[in-house]
Design a protein around this motif. Structure first.
Motif, PDB file in Angstrom:
ATOM      1  N   UNK A 134       0.858  -1.194   0.000  1.00 39.14           N
ATOM      2  CA  UNK A 134       0.000   0.000   0.000  1.00 39.14           C
ATOM      3  C   UNK A 134       0.891   1.239   0.000  1.00 39.14           C
ATOM      4  N   UNK A 135       0.712   2.074  -0.997  1.00 35.94           N
ATOM      5  CA  UNK A 135       1.497   3.303  -1.123  1.00 35.94           C
ATOM      6  C   UNK A 135       1.286   4.200   0.093  1.00 35.94           C
ATOM      7  N   UNK A 136       0.061   4.279   0.565  1.00 36.34           N
ATOM      8  CA  UNK A 136      -0.239   5.151   1.706  1.00 36.34           C
ATOM      9  C   UNK A 136       0.488   4.671   2.958  1.00 36.34           C
ATOM     10  N   UNK A 137       0.492   3.344   3.157  1.00 33.96           N
ATOM     11  CA  UNK A 137       1.206   2.774   4.309  1.00 33.96           C
ATOM     12  C   UNK A 137       2.706   3.047   4.194  1.00 33.96           C
ATOM     13  N   UNK A 138       3.251   2.814   3.018  1.00 32.50           N
ATOM     14  CA  UNK A 138       4.693   3.010   2.819  1.00 32.50           C
ATOM     15  C   UNK A 138       5.061   4.476   3.081  1.00 32.50           C
ATOM     16  N   UNK A 139       4.233   5.363   2.584  1.00 32.68           N
ATOM     17  CA  UNK A 139       4.500   6.796   2.745  1.00 32.68           C
ATOM     18  C   UNK A 139       4.423   7.205   4.220  1.00 32.68           C
ATOM     19  N   UNK A 140       3.388   6.732   4.898  1.00 33.70           N
ATOM     20  CA  UNK A 140       3.234   7.094   6.316  1.00 33.70           C
ATOM     21  C   UNK A 140       4.367   6.533   7.164  1.00 33.70           C
ATOM     22  N   UNK A 141       4.701   5.235   6.977  1.00 37.56           N
ATOM     23  CA  UNK A 141       5.786   4.624   7.769  1.00 37.56           C
ATOM     24  C   UNK A 141       7.100   5.322   7.500  1.00 37.56           C
ATOM     25  N   UNK A 142       7.368   5.611   6.229  1.00 37.81           N
ATOM     26  CA  UNK A 142       8.614   6.282   5.860  1.00 37.81           C
ATOM     27  C   UNK A 142       8.702   7.652   6.499  1.00 37.81           C
ATOM     28  N   UNK A 143       7.592   8.374   6.520  1.00 41.29           N
ATOM     29  CA  UNK A 143       7.574   9.708   7.136  1.00 41.29           C
ATOM     30  C   UNK A 143       7.837   9.593   8.635  1.00 41.29           C
ATOM     31  N   UNK A 144       7.192   8.611   9.273  1.00 43.40           N
ATOM     32  CA  UNK A 144       7.360   8.440  10.722  1.00 43.40           C
ATOM     33  C   UNK A 144       8.794   8.029  11.070  1.00 43.40           C
ATOM     34  N   UNK A 145       9.362   7.070  10.304  1.00 47.87           N
ATOM     35  CA  UNK A 145      10.683   6.534  10.668  1.00 47.87           C
ATOM     36  C   UNK A 145      11.846   7.339  10.099  1.00 47.87           C
ATOM     37  N   UNK A 325      -6.962  -0.597  -2.151  1.00 48.30           N
ATOM     38  CA  UNK A 325      -5.909   0.392  -1.924  1.00 48.30           C
ATOM     39  C   UNK A 325      -4.518  -0.129  -2.269  1.00 48.30           C
ATOM     40  N   UNK A 326      -4.399  -1.405  -2.647  1.00 46.35           N
ATOM     41  CA  UNK A 326      -3.069  -1.944  -2.956  1.00 46.35           C
ATOM     42  C   UNK A 326      -2.578  -1.431  -4.298  1.00 46.35           C
ATOM     43  N   UNK A 327      -1.311  -1.031  -4.330  1.00 41.95           N
ATOM     44  CA  UNK A 327      -0.658  -0.551  -5.561  1.00 41.95           C
ATOM     45  C   UNK A 327      -0.154  -1.752  -6.360  1.00 41.95           C
ATOM     46  N   UNK A 328       0.595  -2.638  -5.716  1.00 42.33           N
ATOM     47  CA  UNK A 328       1.077  -3.862  -6.376  1.00 42.33           C
ATOM     48  C   UNK A 328       0.011  -4.943  -6.239  1.00 42.33           C
ATOM     49  N   UNK A 329      -0.305  -5.620  -7.342  1.00 47.22           N
ATOM     50  CA  UNK A 329      -1.363  -6.634  -7.305  1.00 47.22           C
ATOM     51  C   UNK A 329      -0.829  -7.959  -6.745  1.00 47.22           C
ATOM     52  N   UNK A 330      -1.741  -8.835  -6.382  1.00 47.63           N
ATOM     53  CA  UNK A 330      -1.372 -10.170  -5.882  1.00 47.63           C
ATOM     54  C   UNK A 330      -0.527 -10.916  -6.904  1.00 47.63           C
ATOM     55  N   UNK A 331      -0.910 -10.773  -8.184  1.00 45.08           N
ATOM     56  CA  UNK A 331      -0.211 -11.505  -9.239  1.00 45.08           C
ATOM     57  C   UNK A 331       1.195 -10.945  -9.459  1.00 45.08           C
ATOM     58  N   UNK A 332       1.356  -9.641  -9.321  1.00 50.67           N
ATOM     59  CA  UNK A 332       2.703  -9.061  -9.419  1.00 50.67           C
ATOM     60  C   UNK A 332       3.559  -9.510  -8.234  1.00 50.67           C
ATOM     61  N   UNK A 333       2.960  -9.564  -7.057  1.00 50.01           N
ATOM     62  CA  UNK A 333       3.697 -10.032  -5.878  1.00 50.01           C
ATOM     63  C   UNK A 333       4.203 -11.451  -6.104  1.00 50.01           C
TER      64      UNK A 333
END
Ligand SMILES: O=C(O)/C=C/C(=O)CC(=O)CC(=O)O
Ligand SMILES: [Ca+2]
Ligand SMILES: [Mg+2]
Length: 420
Positions: A134-145, A325-333
């Motif tokens: 999730x782009x939103x999760x990655x962005x939030x965690x990156x901002x926090x850490x 809300x997922x950016x990368x799909x299950x099949x891409x993963x």
């Protein structure tokens, strides 16, 4: 006319005949675990249906995959077998088919109230991988850490980032989670503090259950990857943020996440979810050819997390998100996981990563919801920054169709205190 079962199923049920999710259950404590599908408020015992000779299609006729304490044999058989099983069961349970409907003794033996059974882990999980999609999760965690300058690592838009998780500590919904002890980040020049985690968190995730998988050295093509995914479950990747923050440089999460991961008991198949498929987000930059898929699919699945504090009768909604809300799909993963030749095996579990949406009310963990404890949530007056002992976290997921739901039920776990 819509498909209808001879079994009464309330319109609000997660388990109409359109769903038929697979689980593994014990009819009573101490009995042998066997596969079943949920229908309304009942589970249909597939070992009984198989013994009665009702799996009579060309692939499953005489198969022993329903006499197993997990679904791995069925997973290994692949999509043609899964389609055959679904067609057989939808016919058998339909209102117009007499073979089970009018056979009282078989009904007695094969249909058991869900409230009477014990659900167990539906698969033997050899390996567990957790993505970060999730782009939103990655962005939030990156901002926090790491601060707001460059919150998203440069590789994030080019590949679905993941870490190898711990399969041994994956537990079924309803299992208590013991608060982990460990080292936290030191203050100044002091030694690291050691003790029960003071930043215990949930992570709202879903996970894909791998079907046939691939041979070592032979990657799965992204356009064929869907044939390797049997279905989805809800997942809570419990995380101790203090342990994680101190230990994860440079090799990634270790003890901050390996103390427990909870999954829901019912695997909803991709077939059942197909009416809720939707276009995945446009990817910019365009992914490399091995990740560029002809059809890029997400699913519209509403997700919700509630917390029920110790001693309270009610649980409180803390976030609402959606699988789409997922950016990368299950099949891409899945394709990315195998591109180096790594083999996936039946029953492997691929977590999506925390599914955060764009709005603060849709963030998928307390780290984001309370911005690492800088804010607090109010659970109807009870303040929360991170999880307290006795808190029960309940994830639910459902796709709402025209007159019916395709639901996942719930994925829950209660925090119990660290050992003394
Ligand atoms: O961006 C970072 O430095 C850290 C990210 C996380 O901590 C996210 C996380 O916990 C990984 C996960 O979803 O399991
Ligand atoms: Ca995670
Ligand atoms: Mg975990």
């Amino acid at each position: 006319m819509a498909l209808k079962s001879f079994i009464e199923v309330h319109t609000s049920s997660h388990f109409p005949i359109q769903n038929l999710p697979y689980g593994v259950f014990k009819p009573e404590p101490g009995s042998v675990a066997r596969p079943g599908v949920a229908i309304g408020d009942c589970v249909l015992d597939l070992s009984v249906i198989a013994a009665a000779g009702l799996f009579n299609g060309p692939i499953l006729n005489n198969s022993d995959c329903f006499n197993e304490p997990n679904l791995n044999k069925l997973l290994a058989l692949g999509r043609p077998a899964w389609k055959e099983a679904r067609a057989t069961l939808q016919k058998l349970l339909s209102s117009t088919e007499p073979s089970l409907r009018d056979n009282e003794s078989l009904r007695q033996k094969s249909l058991i109230p869900l409230s009477d059974v014990e659900m167990v882990l539906p698969i033997a999980i050899g390996d567990y991988t957790d993505f970060f999609s999730s782009l939103h999760h990655a962005k939030n965690c990156g901002t926090i850490f790491r601060g707001p300058q460059n919150p998203i690592p440069p590789n994030w838009f080019h590949l679905p980032i993941a870490y190898h998780g711990r399969a041994s500590s994956i537990v079924i919904s309803g299992t208590d989670i013991t608060r982990p002890r460990g080292q936290g980040p030191p203050a100044g020049n002091s030694p690291p503090p050691f003790g029960p985690s003071v930043k215990l968190d949930f992570e709202l995730e879903m996970a894909a259950i791998v079907g046939p998988g691939n041979e070592l050295g032979k990657p799965v093509d992204v356009n064929e990857a869907a044939d390797h995914i049997f279905g989805l479950v809800l997942m809570n990747d419990w995380s101790a943020r203090d342990i994680q923050a101190w230990e994860y440089v440079p090799l990634g999460p270790f003890l901050g996440k390996s103390f427990g991961t909870t999954i829901s008991p019912w695997i909803v198949t991709l077939e059942a979810l197909e009416p809720f498929s939707c276009e995945a987000p446009k990817q910019d930059p365009h992914p490399l050819p091995y990740l560029a898929e002809k059809i890029s699919k997400n699913y519209d699945i509403s997700l919700e997390v509630q917390i029920k504090p110790a001693g309270q009768d009610d649980s409180h909604v803390v976030t609402k998100s959606n699988f789409n809300n997922l950016y990368w799909t299950l099949t891409q993963q899945l394709a990315h996981h195998t591109i180096n030749g790594c083999n996936l095996r039946p029953g492997d579990l691929l977590g999506t990563g925390t599914i955060s949406g764009p709005e603060p009310e849709s963030y998928g963990c307390l780290l984001e919801l309370t911005w690492n404890g800088q804010k607090q949530l109010s659970l109807n007056g009870t303040p929360r920054k991170f999880l307290e002992d006795g808190d029960e976290v309940i994830i639910s997921g459902v796709s709402k169709g025209n007159g019916y739901n395709i639901g996942f039920g719930t994925c829950s776990g209660k925090i119990v205190p660290s050992p003394p």
